[in-house]
Motif scaffolding. Sequence first.
Motif, mmCIF file in Angstrom:
data_model
loop_
_atom_site.group_PDB
_atom_site.id
_atom_site.type_symbol
_atom_site.label_atom_id
_atom_site.label_comp_id
_atom_site.label_asym_id
_atom_site.label_seq_id
_atom_site.Cartn_x
_atom_site.Cartn_y
_atom_site.Cartn_z
ATOM 1 N N SER A 130 0.849 -1.182 0.000
ATOM 2 C CA SER A 130 0.000 0.000 0.000
ATOM 3 C C SER A 130 0.886 1.235 0.000
ATOM 4 O O SER A 130 2.099 1.156 0.205
ATOM 5 C CB SER A 130 -0.908 0.018 1.239
ATOM 6 O OG SER A 130 -0.138 0.249 2.410
ATOM 7 N N THR A 135 -5.894 8.308 2.851
ATOM 8 C CA THR A 135 -6.645 8.381 1.601
ATOM 9 C C THR A 135 -7.614 9.553 1.552
ATOM 10 O O THR A 135 -8.613 9.497 0.838
ATOM 11 C CB THR A 135 -7.436 7.074 1.393
ATOM 12 O OG1 THR A 135 -8.345 6.907 2.494
ATOM 13 C CG2 THR A 135 -6.519 5.877 1.322
ATOM 14 N N SER A 144 -7.008 2.801 -6.493
ATOM 15 C CA SER A 144 -8.191 2.122 -5.954
ATOM 16 C C SER A 144 -9.263 1.967 -7.024
ATOM 17 O O SER A 144 -9.978 0.949 -7.064
ATOM 18 C CB SER A 144 -8.746 2.882 -4.742
ATOM 19 O OG SER A 144 -9.346 4.100 -5.114
ATOM 20 N N ASP A 194 -4.077 3.967 0.716
ATOM 21 C CA ASP A 194 -4.333 3.694 -0.692
ATOM 22 C C ASP A 194 -3.662 2.370 -1.098
ATOM 23 O O ASP A 194 -2.497 2.159 -0.767
ATOM 24 C CB ASP A 194 -3.732 4.853 -1.508
ATOM 25 C CG ASP A 194 -4.193 4.899 -2.944
ATOM 26 O OD1 ASP A 194 -5.227 4.281 -3.263
ATOM 27 O OD2 ASP A 194 -3.505 5.552 -3.746
ATOM 28 N N PRO A 195 -4.352 1.420 -1.752
ATOM 29 C CA PRO A 195 -5.659 1.515 -2.415
ATOM 30 C C PRO A 195 -6.776 0.803 -1.664
ATOM 31 O O PRO A 195 -7.776 0.413 -2.270
ATOM 32 C CB PRO A 195 -5.383 0.795 -3.734
ATOM 33 C CG PRO A 195 -4.501 -0.352 -3.319
ATOM 34 C CD PRO A 195 -3.611 0.211 -2.213
ATOM 35 N N GLN A 197 -9.078 1.733 0.103
ATOM 36 C CA GLN A 197 -10.383 2.389 0.144
ATOM 37 C C GLN A 197 -11.276 1.965 -1.024
ATOM 38 O O GLN A 197 -12.420 2.415 -1.123
ATOM 39 C CB GLN A 197 -10.211 3.915 0.135
ATOM 40 C CG GLN A 197 -9.854 4.526 -1.216
ATOM 41 C CD GLN A 197 -8.370 4.540 -1.484
ATOM 42 O OE1 GLN A 197 -7.633 3.699 -0.995
ATOM 43 N NE2 GLN A 197 -7.914 5.510 -2.268
ATOM 44 N N ALA A 198 -10.767 1.100 -1.901
ATOM 45 C CA ALA A 198 -11.574 0.603 -3.016
ATOM 46 C C ALA A 198 -12.855 -0.053 -2.493
ATOM 47 O O ALA A 198 -12.845 -0.725 -1.464
ATOM 48 C CB ALA A 198 -10.759 -0.392 -3.847
ATOM 49 N N SER A 203 -10.831 -5.372 2.173
ATOM 50 C CA SER A 203 -9.729 -4.655 2.823
ATOM 51 C C SER A 203 -9.464 -5.288 4.182
ATOM 52 O O SER A 203 -10.383 -5.433 4.991
ATOM 53 C CB SER A 203 -10.067 -3.177 2.979
ATOM 54 O OG SER A 203 -10.318 -2.598 1.707
#
Length: 215
Positions: A130, A135, A144, A194-195, A197-198, A203
Amino acid sequence: WVQDILGRLDRSSDNEHCICILDTGVNVEHPLLFPFAEISDQLTVTDDRAATDNHGHGTEMAGLAMWGDLTDILGSNDVVTINHKLESVKVLDISGDNKDKLLGKVTSDAVATAEIANPDRTRTFSMSLSADTGTERGRASSWSSTLDSLAVDYLGEGETSRLFTVCVGNTRFNCFTPEVFPYPDFNQTQDIHDPAQAWNVISVGAYTNKVRISE
């Protein structure tokens, strides 16, 4: 210990599902990993085209993905059943290698490399890399957004959806003292990195209770 574990390993299932590690590479000839992968499962998208793990991080993540916590396994004599295989795509050698690169493009190239090499496999992509910053309260980034698109197969109109597990990042303990930023309260105010928060990935955060070392 290694020989004892391997002697108790049950690989009788014909399940070909793979865990594809997107990391610093995986040394698949490690004694605890070679039952699950071939040299041909060691892939790379790095500039040097060397698929081996010179850092160690990717190999350690592969060990966790295949075996989980070895503490209980080492403490018993039970048969250990593992039904999935291992695959690796190296996306960087050391931290900073991908500076100024589009990280979404690096990730999508890694996904394509794995799928072209073995198009008939089902796989879960595992990424324990990451950015080292937050983010902006979850605002989407190009990285993301690329993961979101790959997960739902936006360009292929959903014909090939993909499962990603993505780490949420690390709390940077080296940048503060307990007197200024008390642990664990400090963690509650930190953004994921990041990423992770996709929207369309899983996660993953983690912590350990193994903090007391006995004689």
